[in-house]
Scaffold this active site. Structure first.
Site, PDB file in Angstrom:
ATOM      1  N   SER A 133       0.835  -1.196   0.000  1.00 50.50           N
ATOM      2  CA  SER A 133       0.000   0.000   0.000  1.00 50.50           C
ATOM      3  C   SER A 133       0.877   1.257   0.000  1.00 50.50           C
ATOM      4  O   SER A 133       1.644   1.438  -0.937  1.00 50.50           O
ATOM      5  CB  SER A 133      -0.962  -0.052   1.193  1.00 50.50           C
ATOM      6  OG  SER A 133      -1.929   0.949   1.090  1.00 50.50           O
ATOM      7  N   HIS A 175      -4.038  -0.632  -4.469  1.00 52.60           N
ATOM      8  CA  HIS A 175      -5.502  -0.811  -4.333  1.00 52.60           C
ATOM      9  C   HIS A 175      -6.161  -0.490  -5.681  1.00 52.60           C
ATOM     10  O   HIS A 175      -7.214   0.149  -5.736  1.00 52.60           O
ATOM     11  CB  HIS A 175      -6.088   0.111  -3.262  1.00 52.60           C
ATOM     12  CG  HIS A 175      -5.438   0.019  -1.917  1.00 52.60           C
ATOM     13  ND1 HIS A 175      -5.738  -0.984  -1.029  1.00 52.60           N
ATOM     14  CD2 HIS A 175      -4.493   0.788  -1.317  1.00 52.60           C
ATOM     15  CE1 HIS A 175      -5.005  -0.813   0.084  1.00 52.60           C
ATOM     16  NE2 HIS A 175      -4.257   0.259  -0.075  1.00 52.60           N
ATOM     17  N   GLU A 202      -5.192  -5.175  -4.898  1.00 54.58           N
ATOM     18  CA  GLU A 202      -5.012  -5.700  -3.540  1.00 54.58           C
ATOM     19  C   GLU A 202      -4.655  -7.190  -3.587  1.00 54.58           C
ATOM     20  O   GLU A 202      -5.036  -7.902  -4.510  1.00 54.58           O
ATOM     21  CB  GLU A 202      -6.289  -5.481  -2.725  1.00 54.58           C
ATOM     22  CG  GLU A 202      -6.507  -3.993  -2.451  1.00 54.58           C
ATOM     23  CD  GLU A 202      -7.712  -3.695  -1.576  1.00 54.58           C
ATOM     24  OE1 GLU A 202      -8.464  -4.617  -1.229  1.00 54.58           O
ATOM     25  OE2 GLU A 202      -7.896  -2.496  -1.244  1.00 54.58           O
TER      26      GLU A 202
END
Lengths: 275, 275
Positions: A133, A175, A202
């Site tokens: 992330s 994401h 993800e």
């Protein structure tokens, strides 16, 4: 020019929300690249506002996967990034892992510190650097600091800043499918021509070794190549107007697919029956 | 083969959530194409579970924009689509507009009815056909009936069905940027090769006249062209596995930009200073 990336360690760049409870495909590969049961892993929590919780979680999963040692490196203030004790952990690590959170926190805390220098030195010496992330966003030289995920390409939809620079000529967004970030990545790439975009879903990662990139995990990586675009309206655009671009090339690459960063060519998994 | 589309009326295909209170750029253009202050507009509420509310809303806005007459065509059951009174409204209309809702409801109610035949006859005679959201999805011969918006391309992420067929060789997805639907559209296009994808943002539309398409509104249209892809893994894929595709071409086209459906070439707005 940066030196040849061939001599550097691998990178494991994760689109967030990686499996930490079942097969742990991605984190398992990270531990393997860090030395397997001999791995000494340093977990950098600089990105997150919840460093204790993140540290405990990654200690659990890396230990469960068999790493010999897991040390948590908390750097809440810039001074922490010059702490001899923390530097010693990174100096001894065989793998470094950046947690998620806010990518701007990482840069604020680590930039121009002894820790920054040491991380690059250790990576040049061959250790694996991983991140998920926000920890994935910081991998490139220029990164997406923040931006509206859900709009079409807009000049003000994205804010760029300096990244950690483990990988050049690439821009990472994470994401990717889950937050519908194509517009944001296209905008960022118009602002940074000649750079290749990697939109990572993800529970999906790219493992970069030299010029070769391999996808692992449950989702896909969207490679966005604007090198052959024939038109964009960037030069005449005001701040809240929509961008135009002709001829963006996309490759959607799931588990096992590869991509060469130098030739910009995708390739099918080895042993695949499909040409 | 369908007959030449040059003789047919224009299409106004809207990505949903079009402005109904301020400039009404898109609906204003629809009324203009329907004859301006002489327009007789038939609003078809077949898609929506709230036909009364939708009818009142579009009656208000089309009347406000100056249309001479606005009639609401409610078809809650397939029998309604053979009702002489409703058919008379469509026979007299200079423009037909499909509201949003669920695209499968339109097909269920209108398919194989006298209304379906009449709509195609009137369109061939030159009247404009418009639709928003679900009313946009139905424009093509094959449409996306439903599908998960937010995943990467998955074989089971999308369900295809027959559309109304006002426009051939095209597949429309709507709320495109707002709902992150690139993966869904890419999947649909792998299942329907040779078809061009149009991902239309909210408050954005394409106006199709002959082979020429023009974008109007606040967002952008993402044209997805898979005609030059060099690889996909569709033939070996199981149902829950991620798709791969190499070399998809994208064009992002905001207000004023055009695209030729036959040559598949985008072009800049007339009078633009940018080449």
């Amino acid at each position: 020019m940066s030196e040849s990336i061939e001599s550097k360690g691998p990178l494991v760049i994760i689109g967030g929300a990686e499996d930490k409870h079942e097969n742990c495909t991605i984190l398992r590969e990270f531990v393997r690249l860090a030395g397997g049961i001999d791995a000494h892993i340093a977990v950098l929590t600089a990105a997150t506002a919840y460093p204790q919780e993140a540290g405990i979680e990654y200690d659990r999963v890396f230990s469960h996967l068999g790493a010999a040692a897991v040390d948590i490196v908390h750097t809440e203030e810039p001074d922490d990034a010059n702490s001899p004790q923390l530097l010693e952990i990174v100096a001894d690590a065989t793998g470094v892992f950046f947690t998620g959170g806010d990518q701007s926190r990482v840069i604020r805390v680590v930039q121009d510190s002894l820790l920054e220098d040491l991380l690059h030195k250790r990576h040049r010496e061959g250790i694996v650097v991983g991140g998920t992330s926000a920890g994935a966003a910081i991998m490139s030289e220029v990164m997406i600091a923040e931006g509206d995920s859900t709009t079409h390409p807009y000049l003000n939809a994205v804010e760029m800043s300096k990244g950690m620079g483990f990988l050049s000529q690439v821009l990472v967004d994470q994401h990717f499918a889950q937050r519908g970030r194509l517009g944001r990545l296209l905008t960022a790439l118009l602002l940074e021509p000649h750079v290749l975009g990697l939109g990572i879903d993800e529970n999906t990662a790219v493992v970069v070794q030299g010029d070769d990139l391999e996808v692992i995990g449950a989702g896909a990586v969207t490679v966005v190549d604007e090198s052959e675009t024939s038109h964009n309206n960037l030069s005449r655009l005001l701040k809240d107007e929509a961008m135009a671009v002709f001829g963006v090339k996309l490759h959607i690459l799931p588990h096992g697919y590869r991509f060469n960063l130098k030739t910009r060519q995708p390739s099918v998994p080895e042993g695949s029956l499909v040409p």
